[in-house]
Design an enzyme around this catalytic site. Structure first.
Site, PDB file in Angstrom:
ATOM      1  N   LYS A 197      32.883  16.888 -17.879  1.00  0.00           N
ATOM      2  CA  LYS A 197      32.228  18.091 -18.489  1.00  0.00           C
ATOM      3  C   LYS A 197      30.654  17.608 -18.346  1.00  0.00           C
ATOM      4  O   LYS A 197      30.237  16.457 -18.720  1.00  0.00           O
ATOM      5  CB  LYS A 197      32.704  17.888 -19.995  1.00  0.00           C
ATOM      6  CG  LYS A 197      31.995  18.736 -20.950  1.00  0.00           C
ATOM      7  CD  LYS A 197      32.250  18.767 -22.404  1.00  0.00           C
ATOM      8  CE  LYS A 197      31.327  19.443 -23.201  1.00  0.00           C
ATOM      9  NZ  LYS A 197      31.883  19.515 -24.486  1.00  0.00           N
ATOM     10  N   LYS A 250      34.562  20.956 -16.338  1.00  0.00           N
ATOM     11  CA  LYS A 250      33.841  22.137 -17.350  1.00  0.00           C
ATOM     12  C   LYS A 250      32.195  22.206 -17.044  1.00  0.00           C
ATOM     13  O   LYS A 250      31.743  20.814 -17.001  1.00  0.00           O
ATOM     14  CB  LYS A 250      34.245  21.846 -18.771  1.00  0.00           C
ATOM     15  CG  LYS A 250      33.553  22.737 -19.564  1.00  0.00           C
ATOM     16  CD  LYS A 250      33.976  22.468 -21.005  1.00  0.00           C
ATOM     17  CE  LYS A 250      33.062  23.152 -22.118  1.00  0.00           C
ATOM     18  NZ  LYS A 250      33.152  22.305 -23.329  1.00  0.00           N
TER      19      LYS A 250
END
Ligand code: PB1
Length: 327
Positions: A197, A250
């Site tokens: 992420k 992400k």
């Protein structure tokens, strides 16, 4: 004989046979949902047109229209208003938290639905960071992962099938996994790690929707630098070693190379990709302006996630995608 390609793609069926592993089924989608305290309220989100924060009764109506279309999984984000925010994120697992209150109802109403809960402190802390701070050392990783593990157990007790920690603290996966096991959830709750992420500029609309922007500073000391391919690989290795059942990259579109890298590293672990709020807004406004054809651009983007190796796509466009799949 010079190689030519056109003879292999002149017919639609031939073209389908040229595509590998990019088919999209409803189970390849997970629908993020903002759940608020007022059961009968629905609030438009200015930065995410077409997406609403919903109370549990409004969410029931919404899901009743989507389950018959094949909706298979959702990702819950609690948004609290009346419960005070504090240094420890007490509101995260407060009995009045809409996720704690809503989970048992959702399980009763929709027994086939796979329900994930995002796990983070940022929507619930007074400082808006994803961890706990103390005056001497700043971000206190140990205190943060202990608090996150505590919240994870409470979400599991409320009925969550998946815990999805989006905080990016070091070793939170082991702390959460150990806590779930010691409380008897080893075989009943999966751990979906937001493993790779990045500290992205594509989260802006979400922070408006979830009221989760940091009160000071930024998240660059715990979210990955956007250019860090090697660190992303190390983060994924760390989380697999600590017991993650599924992985996530992400944001999505700006990080397709990381999706491919992660799938190549761990081909046998389900890989999620999160088409984040900024990606949603980009496609939404591009199509609203008449510049882009929404359905075509959206499907081409989703196919790029599948081609890069994603098994499941977390997308705010899930309702539209379910309709497109049905066609
Ligand atoms: O759609 C999105 O932008 C998702 C944002 C994401 C939710 N998991 C986080 C990004 C951020 O605000 O740093 C929230 C972090 N816990």
């Amino acid at each position: 004989m010079p190689r030519k390609l056109h003879s292999g793609i002149f017919h639609p069926t031939l073209r389908k046979l040229q595509e590998q592993n990019v088919q999209l089924h409803s189970y390849n989608l997970m629908y993020p949902i903002f759940l608020i305290e007022n059961d009968d309220d629905a609030q438009d989100i200015q930065s995410m047109p077409g997406i609403q924060r919903m109370g549990i009764n409004k969410l029931k109506e919404h899901l009743e229209s989507l389950i018959p279309k094949g909706l298979s999984s959702i990702l819950l984000f609690g948004v609290t208003e009346s419960i005070p925010k504090d240094e420890n994120g007490t509101a995260a697992d407060h009995p009045l938290n809409p996720v704690i209150r809503g989970l048992p109802k959702l399980l009763e109403w929709f027994p086939s639905l796979l329900i994930a809960c995002d796990l983070c402190l940022c929507p619930y802390t007074s400082h808006g960071h994803c961890g706990i701070f103390n005056k001497e050392i700043g971000l206190d990783n140990e205190a943060s992962i202990n608090r996150l593990a505590e919240i994870a157990v409470n979400y599991a007790k409320a009925g969550a099938h998946i815990i999805a920690p989006s905080d990016m603290m070091d070793n939170r996966i082991k702390a959460i996994k150990d806590a779930l096991i010691s409380h008897g959830f080893e075989k009943k709750v999966a751990l979906l790690s937001y493993a790779a992420k990045f500290a992205s500029t594509f989260y802006g609309p979400f922070r408006d929707a979830a009221k989760s922007a940091p009160a000071f500073g930024d998240r660059r000391c715990y979210q990955l630098p956007s250019g860090s391919k090697g660190l992303a690989a190390r983060a994924v290795e760390r989380d697999v070693d600590e017991g993650a059942d599924m992985l996530m990259v992400k944001p999505g579109l700006p990080y397709l190379d990381i999706v491919r890298q992660t799938k190549d590293m761990y081909p046998n672990i389900p890989l999620y990709v999160y088409q984040v709020s900024g990606e949603y807004a980009m496609i939404y406004h591009g199509s609203k302006s008449g510049t882009l054809k929404l359905n075509d651009v959206l499907m081409e983007t989703i196919i790029s996630f599948r081609r890069a190796g994603a098994d499941c796509i977390i997308s705010y466009f899930t309702p539209l995608l379910l309709d497109l799949i049905a066609k």
